[in-house]
Design a protein around this motif. Structure first.
Motif, short mmCIF file in Angstrom:
data_model
loop_
_atom_site.label_atom_id
_atom_site.label_comp_id
_atom_site.label_asym_id
_atom_site.label_seq_id
_atom_site.Cartn_x
_atom_site.Cartn_y
_atom_site.Cartn_z
N MET B 1 0.86 -1.21 0.00
CA MET B 1 0.00 0.00 0.00
C MET B 1 0.88 1.24 0.00
O MET B 1 1.72 1.41 0.87
N THR B 2 0.71 2.06 -1.01
CA THR B 2 1.52 3.27 -1.11
C THR B 2 0.95 4.35 -0.18
O THR B 2 -0.25 4.55 -0.13
N LYS B 3 1.85 4.99 0.53
CA LYS B 3 1.45 6.11 1.38
C LYS B 3 0.96 7.24 0.47
O LYS B 3 1.56 7.55 -0.55
N LYS B 4 -0.15 7.86 0.83
CA LYS B 4 -0.69 8.97 0.03
C LYS B 4 -0.35 10.30 0.69
O LYS B 4 -0.25 10.40 1.90
N PHE B 5 -0.17 11.25 -0.16
CA PHE B 5 0.12 12.60 0.32
C PHE B 5 -1.09 13.48 0.03
O PHE B 5 -1.51 13.59 -1.12
N GLY B 6 -1.68 14.06 1.05
CA GLY B 6 -2.91 14.82 0.87
C GLY B 6 -2.70 16.30 1.13
O GLY B 6 -1.64 16.73 1.60
N ILE B 7 -3.74 17.07 0.83
CA ILE B 7 -3.65 18.52 1.00
C ILE B 7 -3.43 18.89 2.46
O ILE B 7 -2.74 19.86 2.77
N GLU B 8 -3.96 18.07 3.38
CA GLU B 8 -3.78 18.38 4.81
C GLU B 8 -2.31 18.18 5.21
O GLU B 8 -1.79 18.89 6.08
N ASP B 9 -1.64 17.21 4.56
CA ASP B 9 -0.20 17.03 4.83
C ASP B 9 0.58 18.25 4.33
O ASP B 9 1.48 18.75 5.01
N LEU B 10 0.20 18.70 3.15
CA LEU B 10 0.89 19.87 2.59
C LEU B 10 0.66 21.11 3.47
O LEU B 10 1.59 21.88 3.74
N THR B 11 -0.58 21.26 3.92
CA THR B 11 -0.91 22.42 4.77
C THR B 11 -0.02 22.44 6.01
O THR B 11 0.55 23.47 6.37
N ARG B 12 0.09 21.29 6.65
CA ARG B 12 0.89 21.20 7.87
C ARG B 12 2.37 21.51 7.58
O ARG B 12 3.00 22.32 8.27
N ILE B 13 2.90 20.93 6.53
CA ILE B 13 4.33 21.10 6.24
C ILE B 13 4.62 22.53 5.80
O ILE B 13 5.65 23.11 6.17
N LEU B 14 3.70 23.12 5.03
CA LEU B 14 3.87 24.53 4.66
C LEU B 14 3.94 25.42 5.89
O LEU B 14 4.79 26.30 6.00
N ARG B 15 3.02 25.17 6.81
CA ARG B 15 3.00 26.00 8.04
C ARG B 15 4.29 25.83 8.82
O ARG B 15 4.86 26.80 9.31
N GLU B 16 4.72 24.58 8.95
CA GLU B 16 5.93 24.33 9.75
C GLU B 16 7.17 24.95 9.10
O GLU B 16 8.02 25.52 9.78
N GLY B 17 7.24 24.83 7.79
CA GLY B 17 8.47 25.22 7.12
C GLY B 17 8.50 26.66 6.64
O GLY B 17 9.55 27.29 6.57
N ALA B 18 7.33 27.20 6.31
CA ALA B 18 7.32 28.53 5.69
C ALA B 18 6.31 29.47 6.31
O ALA B 18 6.16 30.61 5.86
N GLY B 19 5.62 29.00 7.36
CA GLY B 19 4.68 29.88 8.05
C GLY B 19 3.41 30.13 7.24
O GLY B 19 3.16 29.46 6.24
N GLY B 20 2.63 31.08 7.70
CA GLY B 20 1.41 31.44 6.98
C GLY B 20 0.18 30.73 7.54
O GLY B 20 0.28 29.67 8.15
N GLU B 21 -0.95 31.36 7.35
CA GLU B 21 -2.22 30.77 7.78
C GLU B 21 -3.00 30.41 6.52
O GLU B 21 -3.35 31.27 5.73
N LEU B 22 -3.28 29.13 6.34
CA LEU B 22 -4.01 28.70 5.15
C LEU B 22 -5.42 28.33 5.57
O LEU B 22 -5.63 27.43 6.37
N GLU B 23 -6.38 29.02 5.02
CA GLU B 23 -7.76 28.75 5.38
C GLU B 23 -8.62 28.71 4.12
O GLU B 23 -8.28 29.31 3.11
N GLY B 24 -9.76 28.01 4.24
CA GLY B 24 -10.70 27.95 3.13
C GLY B 24 -10.18 27.05 2.02
O GLY B 24 -9.30 26.20 2.24
N ASP B 25 -10.70 27.24 0.83
CA ASP B 25 -10.32 26.39 -0.30
C ASP B 25 -9.20 27.08 -1.08
O ASP B 25 -9.45 28.00 -1.84
N PHE B 26 -8.00 26.64 -0.84
CA PHE B 26 -6.86 27.30 -1.47
C PHE B 26 -6.14 26.38 -2.44
O PHE B 26 -5.10 26.73 -2.98
N GLN B 27 -6.70 25.20 -2.69
CA GLN B 27 -5.97 24.19 -3.50
C GLN B 27 -5.60 24.70 -4.88
O GLN B 27 -4.59 24.28 -5.44
N ASP B 28 -6.46 25.54 -5.44
CA ASP B 28 -6.20 25.98 -6.82
C ASP B 28 -5.73 27.42 -6.90
O ASP B 28 -5.63 27.99 -7.99
#
Lengths: 402, 85
Positions: B1-28
């Motif tokens: 089973m391949t580990k999946k990478f989701g938008i919530e993982d990206l949100t967390r890593i972005l916050r940890e590494g580069a700061g910022g508050e991401l809210e709402g639908d920002f995927q696009d």
């Protein structure tokens, strides 16, 4: 020549964050020198520092935090305060009409040390991408410029402690060439083991562990300085333009002089006196018009002697008040001299000369050192001196705007 | 089973590494509009690589404009990583 004014001050110092807090402490003689808490200094000869504890998350956007060293965060806060104090919204300035010129001594050493530790302990994948600029000595100018969209003439000056004055002089040149407004000065510091070891190589750091006995310029017990962090950023603009927009004018940067010392061992005169004379000439000010000198105050006996001799030679023994409020902050590297300029402008505003704390003037000096408590005096014109390791001497004259 | 990478993982890593508050639908939304520069993406890529055991070639993020693009690139790398065993 076009007169250039200071219209905003953002001070951040070990004895006060924000211009009002800094100035209140400074007039009251309250020191911010403490045992080093930012890292374990117990194994080092120098154990005291002027620290600026700072809750970056409360003052800065979260995106700037992973990307910045402590001293850059302090400088971003000081720049914002200076602009607010000047009543300037940088968004309303023409795109290339405003710039940033700061002084620096080393760069973001604390950040750099942490990332080098990551490199050695964990490997290159663990080094922050922001290391690419966060350590860099020009980073404060860059971050302030980006944050406020100030894309006019900008730069960084590196001449150790003299840099705070050299940046102000460079700013004056750029304003005379037509730039509308520039944030100038320095906020500096590298209170981390790497910075500490680098600073210790000049053998001028005090090894005292008593905050009241560690930094004593012109005192019989002078034995080096305490290092600190912080400084001040100033908003500078053309005097008449500042008047037209109704700005509050702290004063005018009226004169500047800079010299290099002759090589060590030379029998020629040190450069400080010539820097003073050049600055007074540039300002068109006679020595008897100067109300106070903010001394470089090395607290190394040979250097104190050179400074006292230069002051005596220009003004006459005991003829001008001399003070060193940096005895309350430690020496802030490239941040020191612009903080002294801020203090000089506030002294003009309030008619008070802040004290040199904890010092009893050694009898061999005949300068009129303001010790003990602040001295009330009408201050119209002040001279600020700064020397940088390696032979830099700079002097700036500020005066009440006419 | 391949580990999946989701938008919530990206949100967390972005916050940890580069700061910022991401809210709402920002995927696009573009990273540029979200306030993340190329260095923020470099740092984020480095952190994703460490956490998921991936190596990104230098050009991996060249065409990445939005969080959705980045999630797709990471998942493609996870799949090929799993396929190589």
């Amino acid at each position: 020549m076009t007169a250039v004014a200071v219209t905003g001050i953002g001070a951040i110092a070990p004895n006060g964050k924000g211009t009002d807090a800094y100035w209140k402490s400074t007039v009251e003689g309250l020191s911010g020198i403490v045992p080093v808490s930012r890292f374990d200094a117990s194994g080092y000869p120098a154990k005291l520092a002027g620290e600026v504890p700072f809750d970056a998350a409360a003052h800065l956007p979260s995106r700037l935090i992973p990307a910045t060293d402590h001293m850059t965060r302090l400088s971003l806060a000081a720049a914002e305060w200076a602009l607010q104090d000047a009543g300037v919204d940088p968004a309303e300035l023409p795109d290339f009409g405003a710039g940033v010129i700061t002084a620096s001594s080393a760069g973001g050493f604390e950040f750099g040390q942490r990332e080098l530790e990551n490199l050695w302990n964990k490997g290159p994948k663990y080094v922050s991408a922001y290391q690419s600029y966060a350590w860099f000595y020009a980073v404060n100018s860059g971050q302030i410029s980006i944050r406020h969209g100030m894309r006019g003439p900008s730069g960084v000056v590196v001449s150790d402690q003299a840099g705070g004055l050299d940046a102000i002089a460079q700013t004056r040149r750029q304003i005379r060439k037509g730039t509308q407004l520039i944030i100038s000065g320095g906020v500096d510091g590298s209170l981390c083991p790497w910075g500490w070891v680098a600073q210790m190589t000049d053998t001028r750091m005090s090894t005292s562990d008593d905050p009241e006995r560690a930094y004593l310029p012109f005192d019989p017990a002078a034995g080096g300085h305490v290092a600190g962090e912080g400084g001040a950023l100033l908003v500078m603009e053309e005097l008449e333009a500042a008047r037209r927009r109704g700005a509050r004018i702290y004063g005018e940067v009226a004169g500047y002089g800079a010299t290099m010392d002759p090589r060590p061992g030379s029998s020629r005169e040190p450069g400080l006196r010539r820097a003073i004379v050049t600055a007074l000439d540039d300002a068109g000010v006679n020595p008897d018009e100067v109300d106070v000198v903010f001394a470089d105050a090395a607290a190394v006996p040979e250097l104190d002697r050179i400074e006292a001799d230069a002051i005596d030679a220009v003004f006459g023994p005991g003829k001008v008040a001399v003070t060193a409020p940096k005895t309350m902050t430690g020496r802030l590297a490239a941040g020191a001299a612009s903080l002294d300029v801020a203090a000089a402008l506030l002294a003009i505003r309030d008619g008070v000369i802040p004290p040199t704390v904890h010092v009893s003037r050694a009898p061999e000096y005949s300068i009129d050192l303001v010790t003990g408590a602040a001295r009330e005096a009408q201050v119209r014109t002040a001279l600020v001196l700064a020397r940088g390791h390696g032979g830099f001497n700079s002097a700036v004259v500020v005066r009440a705007a006419r | 089973m391949t580990k999946k990478f989701g938008i919530e993982d990206l949100t967390r890593i972005l916050r940890e590494g580069a700061g910022g508050e991401l809210e709402g639908d920002f995927q696009d939304a573009s990273f540029e509009d979200l306030g993340y520069d190329s260095l923020a993406l470099l740092e984020t890529g480095s952190r994703i690589g460490r956490e998921y055991g991936l190596e990104f070639e230098d050009t991996a993020f060249v065409d990445v404009e939005t969080p959705r693009d980045l999630v797709e690139v990471v998942n493609a790398h996870l799949l090929s990583h799993a396929a190589r065993g």
